[in-house]
Design a protein around this motif. Structure first.
Motif, PDB file in Angstrom:
ATOM      1  N   ILE A   1      10.627 -28.418  19.105  1.00  0.00           N
ATOM      2  CA  ILE A   1      11.435 -27.390  18.460  1.00  0.00           C
ATOM      3  C   ILE A   1      10.489 -26.412  17.797  1.00  0.00           C
ATOM      4  CG2 ILE A   1      13.178 -26.908  16.700  1.00  0.00           C
ATOM      5  CD1 ILE A   1      14.131 -29.818  17.054  1.00  0.00           C
TER       6      ILE A   1
ATOM      7  N   TRP B   1      22.306 -27.107  15.438  1.00  0.00           N
ATOM      8  CA  TRP B   1      21.285 -26.673  14.497  1.00  0.00           C
ATOM      9  C   TRP B   1      21.927 -25.985  13.295  1.00  0.00           C
ATOM     10  CZ3 TRP B   1      22.373 -24.267  19.095  1.00  0.00           C
ATOM     11  CH2 TRP B   1      22.723 -22.917  19.040  1.00  0.00           C
TER      12      TRP B   1
ATOM     13  N   VAL C   1      19.989 -23.775  10.279  1.00  0.00           N
ATOM     14  CA  VAL C   1      18.753 -23.294   9.647  1.00  0.00           C
ATOM     15  C   VAL C   1      19.081 -22.305   8.525  1.00  0.00           C
ATOM     16  CG1 VAL C   1      17.388 -23.663  11.738  1.00  0.00           C
ATOM     17  CG2 VAL C   1      18.455 -21.434  11.348  1.00  0.00           C
TER      18      VAL C   1
ATOM     19  N   PHE D   1      18.343 -30.290  12.650  1.00  0.00           N
ATOM     20  CA  PHE D   1      18.601 -30.267  14.088  1.00  0.00           C
ATOM     21  C   PHE D   1      19.130 -31.642  14.472  1.00  0.00           C
ATOM     22  CE2 PHE D   1      15.033 -27.551  13.057  1.00  0.00           C
ATOM     23  CZ  PHE D   1      15.406 -26.342  13.607  1.00  0.00           C
TER      24      PHE D   1
END
Length: 307
Positions: free
Chosen positions: A199, A249, A251, A271
């Motif tokens: 990733i 995901w 973020v 994740f």
């Protein structure tokens, strides 16, 4: 660190499906090399096992490998309350016991834990790569066994004809800190191959105007998310080893922080890879995992990037 209820974040029509064997949608996007950035540091790995005895009694067993600037060790916990029963320091010259066993009672069961970390070899992370064993026996039935030396050691230490409990790894959590490059291996089904998972969040330093998230499995790009600061939450479904795997995901905290009262800095990104069995079309809520009869596997990566 706050919990993440992923399913509440996504629209039910937002799921996309790609096949890692062809990756036709991303054929032009080769896997980004992490060579331009120093990979992040893995500082904790937590594995959750569900053990079912021959009398159908169930036990949750959690192994946590951890490492920081001051210490490194292993803790083993049991049940939903995660009460720690065994705690070992693996890098201290004092207060450590790298080979031994412990017997105790937990909720009416007799539990034995055996370990030998005296010859364990490590790379950069807290979890050994070989030269060790850890295994757990519940009511004389062999539960989770970990390490390359575990099968042989369990045969030596247990009585001939000892029963094998049904143990499944249902969750693996990895914590990283450092740059936005996260590399690990994952086995998504029992007996399946171990896959390389990479990733990476790239951006201005690579000539891109906006941050881009790339997820690669076995050097094939399965996700490439542009304008990440606006697409900070999402999900996609991929085919892997004949299974549907939900890849999600979040973020948000990388860009906007964890919020008032939750500390300063960018916070954690999360994740998650979760296998989906049968015709199940629902996104997963973590709290439902341990109550299912057909156990799926999940890999969760908690990632804290440098400021």
């Amino acid at each position: 660190m706050r919990d993440f209820a992923f399913a509440s974040c996504f629209n039910e029509y937002a799921v996309q499906v790609s096949d890692t064997s062809s990756c036709s949608s991303y054929a032009a996007n080769s896997c980004i090399s992490p060579g331009m950035m120093i990979p992040s540091v893995q500082n904790a790995v937590t594995c959750l096992y569900k053990t079912i005895l021959s009398n159908q009694k169930q036990t949750l067993i959690t192994l946590t490998w951890s490492k920081n600037s001051l210490s490194q060790g292993l803790s083993i916990a049991f049940g939903d309350d995660q009460s720690t029963a065994v705690k070992l320091a693996t890098n201290s010259r004092i207060f450590r016991k790298l080979k031994g066993s412990k017997t105790f009672e937990y909720q009416g069961s007799i539990i034995e834990v055996f370990w030998d970390l005296s010859a364990a070899r490590y790379e950069s992370g807290p979890e050994p790569i070989d030269g060790y064993y850890v295994f757990v026996v519940v009511d004389s039935e062999l539960g989770p066994i970990v390490g390359d030396m575990a099968p042989e050691a369990s045969l030596r230490k247990l009585k001939t004809g000892a029963r094998m409990a049904r143990s499944s790894l249902i969750s693996r959590q990895e914590h990283f800190s450092g740059n936005t490059v996260y590399s690990t291996k994952a086995q998504f089904c029992e007996g399946g191959a171990a896959h390389d998972v990479l990733i990476q969040c790239g951006g201005e330093g690579e000539g891109l105007k906006y941050p881009v998230l790339s997820v690669c499995i076995d050097k094939k790009t399965v996700i490439r998310v542009k304008r990440l600061q606006w697409n900070f939450r999402g999900n996609q479904t991929i085919f892997l080893d004949g299974l549907l795997v939900d890849l999600m995901w979040d973020v948000h905290d990388w860009f906007y922080g964890p919020g008032p009262g939750l500390g300063s800095g960018p916070g954690y990104a999360v994740f998650m890879f979760r296998t989906r069995s049968g015709m199940d079309s629902r996104l997963w809520l973590e709290e439902k995992m341990v109550h299912k009869d057909n156990l799926d596997f999940s890999l969760m990566i908690y990632a804290c990037k440098n400021l």
